[in-house]
Write a protein that holds these residues in place. Sequence first.
Motif, PDB file in Angstrom:
ATOM      1  N   GLN A  65       0.825  -1.209   0.000  1.00  0.00           N
ATOM      2  CA  GLN A  65       0.000   0.000   0.000  1.00  0.00           C
ATOM      3  C   GLN A  65       0.857   1.257   0.000  1.00  0.00           C
ATOM      4  O   GLN A  65       0.488   2.267  -0.601  1.00  0.00           O
ATOM      5  CB  GLN A  65      -0.941  -0.013   1.206  1.00  0.00           C
ATOM      6  CG  GLN A  65      -2.109  -0.980   1.046  1.00  0.00           C
ATOM      7  CD  GLN A  65      -2.943  -1.089   2.301  1.00  0.00           C
ATOM      8  OE1 GLN A  65      -2.438  -0.935   3.420  1.00  0.00           O
ATOM      9  NE2 GLN A  65      -4.226  -1.341   2.142  1.00  0.00           N
ATOM     10  N   ASP A  70      -2.467   4.375  -4.650  1.00  0.00           N
ATOM     11  CA  ASP A  70      -3.719   4.584  -5.386  1.00  0.00           C
ATOM     12  C   ASP A  70      -4.345   3.283  -5.873  1.00  0.00           C
ATOM     13  O   ASP A  70      -5.351   3.302  -6.582  1.00  0.00           O
ATOM     14  CB  ASP A  70      -3.477   5.508  -6.598  1.00  0.00           C
ATOM     15  CG  ASP A  70      -2.984   6.879  -6.178  1.00  0.00           C
ATOM     16  OD1 ASP A  70      -3.454   7.369  -5.139  1.00  0.00           O
ATOM     17  OD2 ASP A  70      -2.124   7.435  -6.883  1.00  0.00           O
ATOM     18  N   TYR A  71      -3.765   2.154  -5.480  1.00  0.00           N
ATOM     19  CA  TYR A  71      -4.266   0.866  -5.940  1.00  0.00           C
ATOM     20  C   TYR A  71      -5.274   0.319  -4.934  1.00  0.00           C
ATOM     21  O   TYR A  71      -5.064   0.391  -3.717  1.00  0.00           O
ATOM     22  CB  TYR A  71      -3.108  -0.105  -6.105  1.00  0.00           C
ATOM     23  CG  TYR A  71      -3.497  -1.469  -6.619  1.00  0.00           C
ATOM     24  CD1 TYR A  71      -3.742  -1.680  -7.968  1.00  0.00           C
ATOM     25  CD2 TYR A  71      -3.617  -2.553  -5.758  1.00  0.00           C
ATOM     26  CE1 TYR A  71      -4.098  -2.930  -8.451  1.00  0.00           C
ATOM     27  CE2 TYR A  71      -3.968  -3.802  -6.221  1.00  0.00           C
ATOM     28  CZ  TYR A  71      -4.209  -3.985  -7.568  1.00  0.00           C
ATOM     29  OH  TYR A  71      -4.569  -5.215  -8.023  1.00  0.00           O
ATOM     30  N   GLU A  72      -6.373  -0.239  -5.440  1.00  0.00           N
ATOM     31  CA  GLU A  72      -7.412  -0.794  -4.572  1.00  0.00           C
ATOM     32  C   GLU A  72      -7.127  -2.281  -4.360  1.00  0.00           C
ATOM     33  O   GLU A  72      -7.191  -3.073  -5.291  1.00  0.00           O
ATOM     34  CB  GLU A  72      -8.787  -0.605  -5.210  1.00  0.00           C
ATOM     35  CG  GLU A  72      -9.938  -0.932  -4.273  1.00  0.00           C
ATOM     36  CD  GLU A  72     -11.282  -0.590  -4.905  1.00  0.00           C
ATOM     37  OE1 GLU A  72     -12.298  -0.883  -4.276  1.00  0.00           O
ATOM     38  OE2 GLU A  72     -11.294  -0.044  -6.024  1.00  0.00           O
ATOM     39  N   GLN A 218     -11.263  -0.457 -13.075  1.00  0.00           N
ATOM     40  CA  GLN A 218     -11.039  -1.231 -11.854  1.00  0.00           C
ATOM     41  C   GLN A 218     -10.138  -2.415 -12.169  1.00  0.00           C
ATOM     42  O   GLN A 218     -10.189  -2.979 -13.259  1.00  0.00           O
ATOM     43  CB  GLN A 218     -12.386  -1.727 -11.328  1.00  0.00           C
ATOM     44  CG  GLN A 218     -12.399  -2.282  -9.933  1.00  0.00           C
ATOM     45  CD  GLN A 218     -13.820  -2.617  -9.485  1.00  0.00           C
ATOM     46  OE1 GLN A 218     -14.550  -3.334 -10.170  1.00  0.00           O
ATOM     47  NE2 GLN A 218     -14.229  -2.080  -8.356  1.00  0.00           N
ATOM     48  N   ARG A 220      -8.951  -6.086 -10.259  1.00  0.00           N
ATOM     49  CA  ARG A 220      -8.994  -7.059  -9.178  1.00  0.00           C
ATOM     50  C   ARG A 220      -8.045  -8.200  -9.541  1.00  0.00           C
ATOM     51  O   ARG A 220      -7.656  -8.340 -10.719  1.00  0.00           O
ATOM     52  CB  ARG A 220     -10.401  -7.621  -8.994  1.00  0.00           C
ATOM     53  CG  ARG A 220     -11.411  -6.606  -8.464  1.00  0.00           C
ATOM     54  CD  ARG A 220     -11.199  -6.421  -6.962  1.00  0.00           C
ATOM     55  NE  ARG A 220     -12.227  -5.578  -6.391  1.00  0.00           N
ATOM     56  CZ  ARG A 220     -12.176  -4.258  -6.303  1.00  0.00           C
ATOM     57  NH1 ARG A 220     -11.118  -3.627  -6.796  1.00  0.00           N
ATOM     58  NH2 ARG A 220     -13.135  -3.574  -5.744  1.00  0.00           N
TER      59      ARG A 220
END
Length: 226
Positions: A65, A70-72, A218, A220
């Motif tokens: 993190q 800025d990464y989810e 997005q 994932r």
Amino acid sequence: MHCNYCQKPIVRNLKVKEILFPWTLPISELCDDCRKSFVPLKKAGSCPGCMRQAASFCLDCQAWQRQYPDYEFAHEALFAYEDSFAQWLAMYKFTGDYRLRWTFAQEVRQALKKYPGFILCPIPLAKERWQERGFNQTTGFLQAAGSSYQELLHRTKQDLPQSKKTREERLRLAQPYRLAVSPEKIYGKKILLVDDVYTTGRTLFHAARILLTAHPAQIRTFSLAR
């Protein structure tokens, strides 16, 4: 039918749907003994970033993190990477037993239903590794699950297999990917990066960084094991 892994005969009562519509019978499945040998992961009590057993974000994800503010973070894995899974992966990936791509087809198919509208992007192999192995283990299990995918990335560098590297060597891996399609094909889209195993996360984060340059809506990540 025989177990996809150990090849023992499977004897069970057919479901009404399978009797009426025999084409719905699974092409391949696991016997109860083999199924019990793999340890499924649960999101409850695991790190929300990578599914390691932790009460909150694990130390690894906290470090990622800081590197990717800025990464989810939202990874999903189906099984724990322990002895039984490692033995299965060695037979599939390194011994080249390609029939094992069917082993978790039902589990993968069910899990991917949670990602409607996502483009599935398998982690690519370098040309040399593909020629050596003869197949990409990730596209293999996606095909077995009946899941369509797009090869959005190209691997530019041949390197030692991850299994032959220490943790520190994996984390120091230089960026090996570039876009294999025009950025317009990714812009505003939802992408699910798919790999066989999540170890340090270095491979998936390298891949995500390249995709982020094309501004997807997005990203994932998903793997068979963690």
